[in-house]
Design a protein around this motif. Structure first.
Motif, PDB file in Angstrom:
ATOM      1  N   ILE A   1     -21.160  84.905  40.866  1.00 26.00           N
ATOM      2  CA  ILE A   1     -20.381  83.575  41.108  1.00 26.00           C
ATOM      3  C   ILE A   1     -20.489  82.495  39.908  1.00 26.00           C
ATOM      4  CG2 ILE A   1     -20.001  81.579  42.753  1.00 26.00           C
ATOM      5  CD1 ILE A   1     -21.172  83.251  45.027  1.00 26.00           C
ATOM      6  N   VAL A   2     -19.552  82.324  39.369  1.00 23.46           N
ATOM      7  CA  VAL A   2     -19.620  81.321  38.125  1.00 23.46           C
ATOM      8  C   VAL A   2     -19.283  79.952  38.707  1.00 23.46           C
ATOM      9  CG1 VAL A   2     -18.972  80.892  36.032  1.00 23.46           C
ATOM     10  CG2 VAL A   2     -19.057  83.073  36.405  1.00 23.46           C
ATOM     11  N   ARG A   3     -20.132  78.909  38.344  1.00 23.93           N
ATOM     12  CA  ARG A   3     -19.974  77.625  38.757  1.00 23.93           C
ATOM     13  C   ARG A   3     -19.448  76.710  37.505  1.00 23.93           C
ATOM     14  NH1 ARG A   3     -25.109  75.530  41.272  1.00 23.93           N
ATOM     15  NH2 ARG A   3     -25.961  76.722  39.389  1.00 23.93           N
ATOM     16  N   ARG A   4     -18.899  75.526  37.962  1.00 24.90           N
ATOM     17  CA  ARG A   4     -18.254  74.944  36.844  1.00 24.90           C
ATOM     18  C   ARG A   4     -19.380  74.141  35.814  1.00 24.90           C
ATOM     19  NH1 ARG A   4     -16.172  69.554  36.724  1.00 24.90           N
ATOM     20  NH2 ARG A   4     -17.434  68.931  38.631  1.00 24.90           N
ATOM     21  N   PHE A   5     -18.950  74.027  34.632  1.00 29.65           N
ATOM     22  CA  PHE A   5     -19.799  73.349  33.726  1.00 29.65           C
ATOM     23  C   PHE A   5     -20.183  72.106  34.153  1.00 29.65           C
ATOM     24  CE2 PHE A   5     -20.685  70.972  29.909  1.00 29.65           C
ATOM     25  CZ  PHE A   5     -21.622  71.746  29.306  1.00 29.65           C
ATOM     26  N   SER A   6     -21.579  71.915  33.851  1.00 30.57           N
ATOM     27  CA  SER A   6     -21.860  70.340  34.166  1.00 30.57           C
ATOM     28  C   SER A   6     -23.022  70.069  33.004  1.00 30.57           C
ATOM     29  CB  SER A   6     -22.631  70.375  35.687  1.00 30.57           C
ATOM     30  OG  SER A   6     -23.391  69.102  35.818  1.00 30.57           O
ATOM     31  N   ILE A   7     -22.799  69.021  32.443  1.00 36.14           N
ATOM     32  CA  ILE A   7     -23.550  68.548  31.495  1.00 36.14           C
ATOM     33  C   ILE A   7     -25.186  68.111  31.820  1.00 36.14           C
ATOM     34  CG2 ILE A   7     -23.175  65.938  31.625  1.00 36.14           C
ATOM     35  CD1 ILE A   7     -23.460  68.036  28.408  1.00 36.14           C
ATOM     36  N   TRP A   8     -25.395  67.870  33.244  1.00 32.69           N
ATOM     37  CA  TRP A   8     -26.477  67.643  33.685  1.00 32.69           C
ATOM     38  C   TRP A   8     -27.360  68.758  33.952  1.00 32.69           C
ATOM     39  CZ3 TRP A   8     -27.126  62.746  33.075  1.00 32.69           C
ATOM     40  CH2 TRP A   8     -25.910  62.043  33.104  1.00 32.69           C
TER      41      TRP A   8
ATOM     42  N   SER B   1     -19.517  82.666  29.420  1.00 35.71           N
ATOM     43  CA  SER B   1     -18.613  82.006  28.391  1.00 35.71           C
ATOM     44  C   SER B   1     -18.229  80.649  29.033  1.00 35.71           C
ATOM     45  CB  SER B   1     -17.152  82.805  28.273  1.00 35.71           C
ATOM     46  OG  SER B   1     -16.427  81.737  27.501  1.00 35.71           O
ATOM     47  N   TYR B   2     -18.087  79.776  28.423  1.00 36.48           N
ATOM     48  CA  TYR B   2     -17.623  78.502  28.802  1.00 36.48           C
ATOM     49  C   TYR B   2     -16.197  78.478  29.356  1.00 36.48           C
ATOM     50  CZ  TYR B   2     -16.059  73.498  28.953  1.00 36.48           C
ATOM     51  OH  TYR B   2     -15.572  72.329  29.016  1.00 36.48           O
ATOM     52  N   TYR B   3     -15.601  79.405  28.942  1.00 39.41           N
ATOM     53  CA  TYR B   3     -14.030  79.636  29.138  1.00 39.41           C
ATOM     54  C   TYR B   3     -13.889  80.563  30.512  1.00 39.41           C
ATOM     55  CZ  TYR B   3     -13.537  77.333  24.746  1.00 39.41           C
ATOM     56  OH  TYR B   3     -13.706  76.547  23.736  1.00 39.41           O
TER      57      TYR B   3
ATOM     58  N   LEU C   1     -29.710  87.996  37.239  1.00 41.90           N
ATOM     59  CA  LEU C   1     -30.229  86.476  37.907  1.00 41.90           C
ATOM     60  C   LEU C   1     -30.121  85.393  36.604  1.00 41.90           C
ATOM     61  CD1 LEU C   1     -33.680  88.079  38.535  1.00 41.90           C
ATOM     62  CD2 LEU C   1     -31.927  87.370  40.131  1.00 41.90           C
ATOM     63  N   PRO C   2     -29.488  84.314  37.160  1.00 39.88           N
ATOM     64  CA  PRO C   2     -29.273  83.878  38.457  1.00 39.88           C
ATOM     65  C   PRO C   2     -28.126  84.308  39.120  1.00 39.88           C
ATOM     66  CG  PRO C   2     -28.870  82.109  37.034  1.00 39.88           C
ATOM     67  CD  PRO C   2     -29.333  83.239  36.188  1.00 39.88           C
ATOM     68  N   PHE C   3     -28.190  84.195  40.597  1.00 40.44           N
ATOM     69  CA  PHE C   3     -26.807  84.724  41.189  1.00 40.44           C
ATOM     70  C   PHE C   3     -25.669  83.749  40.864  1.00 40.44           C
ATOM     71  CE2 PHE C   3     -24.259  84.704  44.984  1.00 40.44           C
ATOM     72  CZ  PHE C   3     -23.726  86.125  44.930  1.00 40.44           C
ATOM     73  N   ASP C   4     -25.707  82.642  40.893  1.00 40.69           N
ATOM     74  CA  ASP C   4     -24.496  81.792  40.619  1.00 40.69           C
ATOM     75  C   ASP C   4     -24.866  80.780  39.287  1.00 40.69           C
ATOM     76  OD1 ASP C   4     -26.836  80.403  41.666  1.00 40.69           O
ATOM     77  OD2 ASP C   4     -25.824  79.358  43.072  1.00 40.69           O
ATOM     78  N   PRO C   5     -24.579  81.230  37.985  1.00 40.49           N
ATOM     79  CA  PRO C   5     -24.858  80.672  36.764  1.00 40.49           C
ATOM     80  C   PRO C   5     -23.659  79.714  36.734  1.00 40.49           C
ATOM     81  CG  PRO C   5     -24.146  82.662  36.258  1.00 40.49           C
ATOM     82  CD  PRO C   5     -24.189  82.865  37.635  1.00 40.49           C
ATOM     83  N   ARG C   6     -23.850  78.523  36.068  1.00 37.79           N
ATOM     84  CA  ARG C   6     -22.729  77.858  35.535  1.00 37.79           C
ATOM     85  C   ARG C   6     -22.272  78.275  34.318  1.00 37.79           C
ATOM     86  NH1 ARG C   6     -23.301  72.846  38.008  1.00 37.79           N
ATOM     87  NH2 ARG C   6     -25.130  72.288  39.069  1.00 37.79           N
ATOM     88  N   GLN C   7     -20.925  77.905  33.971  1.00 42.58           N
ATOM     89  CA  GLN C   7     -20.406  77.915  32.680  1.00 42.58           C
ATOM     90  C   GLN C   7     -21.196  77.578  31.513  1.00 42.58           C
ATOM     91  OE1 GLN C   7     -16.904  75.541  33.364  1.00 42.58           O
ATOM     92  NE2 GLN C   7     -15.579  77.606  33.617  1.00 42.58           N
ATOM     93  N   ALA C   8     -21.079  78.391  30.575  1.00 46.51           N
ATOM     94  CA  ALA C   8     -21.902  78.152  29.189  1.00 46.51           C
ATOM     95  C   ALA C   8     -23.603  78.311  29.431  1.00 46.51           C
ATOM     96  CB  ALA C   8     -21.685  76.819  28.579  1.00 46.51           C
ATOM     97  N   SER C   9     -24.023  79.003  30.305  1.00 42.07           N
ATOM     98  CA  SER C   9     -25.292  79.384  30.591  1.00 42.07           C
ATOM     99  C   SER C   9     -25.626  80.794  30.440  1.00 42.07           C
ATOM    100  CB  SER C   9     -25.955  78.856  31.961  1.00 42.07           C
ATOM    101  OG  SER C   9     -24.954  79.559  33.044  1.00 42.07           O
ATOM    102  N   HIS C  10     -26.941  81.116  30.536  1.00 38.64           N
ATOM    103  CA  HIS C  10     -27.319  82.587  30.320  1.00 38.64           C
ATOM    104  C   HIS C  10     -27.852  83.221  31.565  1.00 38.64           C
ATOM    105  CE1 HIS C  10     -26.826  82.135  26.084  1.00 38.64           C
ATOM    106  NE2 HIS C  10     -27.625  80.875  25.924  1.00 38.64           N
ATOM    107  N   VAL C  11     -27.616  84.499  31.828  1.00 42.48           N
ATOM    108  CA  VAL C  11     -28.097  85.266  32.892  1.00 42.48           C
ATOM    109  C   VAL C  11     -28.895  86.614  32.119  1.00 42.48           C
ATOM    110  CG1 VAL C  11     -26.135  84.901  34.162  1.00 42.48           C
ATOM    111  CG2 VAL C  11     -26.040  86.718  32.905  1.00 42.48           C
ATOM    112  N   ARG C  12     -29.805  86.980  33.026  1.00 42.43           N
ATOM    113  CA  ARG C  12     -30.752  88.055  32.755  1.00 42.43           C
ATOM    114  C   ARG C  12     -30.064  89.242  33.505  1.00 42.43           C
ATOM    115  NH1 ARG C  12     -36.116  85.447  34.219  1.00 42.43           N
ATOM    116  NH2 ARG C  12     -34.904  84.880  35.792  1.00 42.43           N
TER     117      ARG C  12
END
Length: 133
Positions: free
Chosen positions: A123-130, A84-86, A25-36
């Motif tokens: 599914i990894v989504r693109r990094f967004s500063i927002w 990872s951000y990468y 969780l979540p199913f679709d995180p962004r780059q540079a975020s955390h998942v459980r």
């Protein structure tokens, strides 16, 4: 399937006790975020390995990273892992291996036996500063 009344206690149905399962969780995180990560393994397993290409570290040449997870007596475990951000945006597979680790204390040789496997898509989504505001 009928599950009996358990008077408010946590209960795993008898037919599902030997089935390994994995939930991210979540199913679709962004780059540079955390998942459980939530894991259920058979009771014979005492350790779990979760691996994916989305968990690679900065500066590491390895593209696939495994994180370890200790299990409770009932075979349940949870952990947080960072995307990872990468990591490349798109689909990644998260694989679970439930293992039984035994060690000979005299020789310090470990024997690892795989008890169960499972996999889920991520599914990894693109990094967004927002995402931080």
């Amino acid at each position: 399937m009928f599950t009996p009344f358990t008077r408010g206690r946590n209960h795993i149905p008898r037919l599902l006790r030997k089935v390994p399962s994995l939930r991210v969780l979540p199913f679709d995180p962004r780059q540079a975020s955390h998942v459980r990560i939530f894991v259920h393994c058979p009771k014979t397993a005492n350790h779990a390995l979760i691996g994916s290409t989305a968990f690679n570290l900065k500066g590491s040449r390895r593209i696939y990273r495994e994180v370890g997870l200790g299990l409770s007596n009932r075979g349940l475990g949870h952990r947080a892992a960072s995307i990872s951000y990468y990591a490349l945006p798109g689909f990644h597979e998260v694989c679970l291996k439930c293992v039984k680790v035994t060690m000979n204390l005299r020789t310090r040789i470990r024997h690892i036996r795989v008890v169960g496997r499972a996999a889920v898509p991520l599914i990894v989504r693109r990094f967004s500063i927002w995402q931080y505001f």
